[in-house]
Design a protein around this motif. Structure first.
Motif, mmCIF file in Angstrom:
data_model
loop_
_atom_site.group_PDB
_atom_site.id
_atom_site.type_symbol
_atom_site.label_atom_id
_atom_site.label_comp_id
_atom_site.label_asym_id
_atom_site.label_seq_id
_atom_site.Cartn_x
_atom_site.Cartn_y
_atom_site.Cartn_z
ATOM 1 N N ALA A 273 17.652 -11.258 -39.130
ATOM 2 C CA ALA A 273 17.723 -12.647 -38.665
ATOM 3 C C ALA A 273 16.700 -13.501 -39.421
ATOM 4 O O ALA A 273 17.001 -14.629 -39.839
ATOM 5 C CB ALA A 273 17.467 -12.728 -37.165
ATOM 6 N N ARG A 274 15.493 -12.963 -39.608
ATOM 7 C CA ARG A 274 14.447 -13.740 -40.303
ATOM 8 C C ARG A 274 14.863 -13.990 -41.763
ATOM 9 O O ARG A 274 14.742 -15.103 -42.270
ATOM 10 C CB ARG A 274 13.110 -12.976 -40.239
ATOM 11 N N VAL A 275 15.394 -12.955 -42.386
ATOM 12 C CA VAL A 275 15.792 -13.086 -43.801
ATOM 13 C C VAL A 275 16.956 -14.067 -43.939
ATOM 14 O O VAL A 275 16.945 -14.964 -44.786
ATOM 15 C CB VAL A 275 16.182 -11.694 -44.373
ATOM 16 N N ILE A 276 17.943 -13.912 -43.087
ATOM 17 C CA ILE A 276 19.127 -14.798 -43.156
ATOM 18 C C ILE A 276 18.738 -16.245 -42.873
ATOM 19 O O ILE A 276 19.202 -17.171 -43.529
ATOM 20 C CB ILE A 276 20.196 -14.345 -42.128
ATOM 21 N N ALA A 277 17.889 -16.441 -41.872
ATOM 22 C CA ALA A 277 17.493 -17.815 -41.514
ATOM 23 C C ALA A 277 16.878 -18.497 -42.739
ATOM 24 O O ALA A 277 17.230 -19.633 -43.076
ATOM 25 C CB ALA A 277 16.509 -17.791 -40.347
ATOM 26 N N ALA A 278 15.975 -17.788 -43.417
ATOM 27 C CA ALA A 278 15.308 -18.371 -44.589
ATOM 28 C C ALA A 278 16.325 -18.657 -45.696
ATOM 29 O O ALA A 278 16.296 -19.721 -46.327
ATOM 30 C CB ALA A 278 14.211 -17.427 -45.080
ATOM 31 N N ARG A 279 17.253 -17.722 -45.900
ATOM 32 C CA ARG A 279 18.257 -17.920 -46.965
ATOM 33 C C ARG A 279 19.166 -19.111 -46.661
ATOM 34 O O ARG A 279 19.521 -19.892 -47.545
ATOM 35 C CB ARG A 279 19.116 -16.658 -47.111
ATOM 36 N N LEU A 280 19.554 -19.224 -45.381
ATOM 37 C CA LEU A 280 20.454 -20.329 -44.998
ATOM 38 C C LEU A 280 19.776 -21.677 -45.206
ATOM 39 O O LEU A 280 20.389 -22.620 -45.723
ATOM 40 C CB LEU A 280 20.865 -20.179 -43.525
ATOM 41 N N ILE A 281 18.507 -21.752 -44.809
ATOM 42 C CA ILE A 281 17.780 -23.032 -44.949
ATOM 43 C C ILE A 281 17.643 -23.378 -46.428
ATOM 44 O O ILE A 281 17.909 -24.514 -46.847
ATOM 45 C CB ILE A 281 16.380 -22.930 -44.286
ATOM 46 N N GLU A 282 17.272 -22.394 -47.228
ATOM 47 C CA GLU A 282 17.084 -22.653 -48.666
ATOM 48 C C GLU A 282 18.399 -23.107 -49.311
ATOM 49 O O GLU A 282 18.452 -24.097 -50.035
ATOM 50 C CB GLU A 282 16.550 -21.390 -49.354
#
Ligand SMILES: Cc1cc2nc3c(=O)[nH]c(=O)nc-3n(C[C@H](O)[C@H](O)[C@H](O)COP(=O)(O)OP(=O)(O)OC[C@H]3O[C@@H](n4cnc5c(N)ncnc54)[C@H](O)[C@@H]3O)c2cc1C
Length: 292
Positions: A273-282
């Protein structure tokens, strides 16, 4: 698991009000659309003898006016995937999410209304609709509309009364000259599985690259699809860098409540979830025109 063992009546209402009337007059009745959830995952403790099939109730359409895109509740996931309108809209996230929805056989039968009505935390459609600020139109004794953020109230439960049905999903069109980017991602064990974690984001920036509006939604990390409001608020007013994004997502554990199941452990879901959240925002920030 409890299935329908003694089906007595099968109705084909001609419109939503007719469907609501049948649901109110037949207490052991349930709506069926594509049937991919109701007939496969069972009834979850309910006794059902009568089915009200809403696929002939005039609710299969995708249309656009000056302010909104409107999707009828019985529009199938394949229709969403293939509608030309969604290829060019919001970085194609709705079309992309529909394309990641398991197999073509399920996509051809499953409907958007059934997906929202089933209220599964792994829905691939709900995170996208949250990123798009969609509203859900419901028909019952009266017509109502609900923002999708707030439509789910607890595990597999929505704000709807048992006799109410979703009729339409309404997506506001972004204002002209606004720079907004969008992203969707799904992580599953295989391409043909429901999500271990999925999510969507939309980021609006001004000419200087400062974030003016942010939406981040995640699925399969709580009992319903959620918006990560704390992370969204952390992004506002900032020009994003990889460091700012990573720091904003560092405390994601406060926003989610993942569970262990056959697909993944709670710990793994939390990390993903942490990794995906960062990727989605970027991705959404860059698609809005921001530089990282
Ligand atoms: C093998 C398999 C794989 C799947 N993979 C995915 C996946 O990758 N991603 C994903 O998101 N889902 C997946 N699902 C779940 C399911 O296919 C979806 O939730 C689907 O969109 C349900 O739509 P339906 O039209 O088939 O709903 P139905 O099964 O007809 O109904 C589901 C529930 O919603 C209610 N309902 C139906 N329409 C309405 C309405 N208009 N208003 C109110 N309530 C309504 C029904 O009464 C029922 O309780 C999968 C299911 C299976 C069996």
């Amino acid at each position: 698991m409890q299935y329908i063992r003694d089906l007595k009546k099968y109705y084909w209402p001609k419109g939503p009000q007719d469907a609501v009337r049948l649901l109110m007059q037949e207490p052991l009745a349930e709506i069926i659309a594509g049937g991919t959830e109701l007939l496969v995952s069972g009834l979850k403790g309910r006794e059902v003898n009568n089915l009200v099939d809403i696929t002939r109730a005039g609710l299969s359409y995708v249309k656009k006016d000056k302010k909104y895109i409107k999707i009828g509740a019985t529009t199938t996931i394949s229709e969403l995937q293939n509608a030309p309108l969604f290829k060019d809209f919001a970085c194609s996230i709705l079309s992309k999410a529909a394309g990641k929805f398991v197999s073509v056989q399920i996509r051809n039968a499953a409907t958007i209304g059934g997906n929202l009505g089933a209220a599964m935390p792994s829905s691939d459609i709900a995170p996208v609709l949250m990123a798009l600020d969609a509203k859900i139109h419901v028909c019952g004794k009266e017509n109502k509309e609900f923002p999708i953020n707030g439509f789910y109230i607890s595990k597999r439960k929505t704000v709807m009364a048992p006799y109410e049905i979703i009729t339409e999903i309404e997506i506001p069109l972004p204002a002209e000259n606004v720079k907004t980017g969008y992203a969707f991602e799904k992580i599953g064990r295989t391409e043909m599985d429901i999500a271990i974690v999925n999510g969507a984001a939309s980021i609006t920036i001004d000419a200087s690259g400062e974030v003016k509006n942010a939406r981040l939604s995640l699925g399969s990390v709580a009992q319903n699809t959620i918006r990560c409001l704390e992370i969204e608020n952390n992004l506002l007013g900032k020009k994003l860098t990889k460091e700012i994004i990573a720091a904003s997502c560092e405390n994601i554990a406060k926003s989610i409540d993942p569970k262990t199941d056959v697909r993944a452990s709670a710990k793994y879901r939390g990390t993903v979830a942490r990794v995906i959240a960062a990727r989605l925002i970027e991705e959404a920030y860059i698609k809005a025109g921001g530089k990282i």
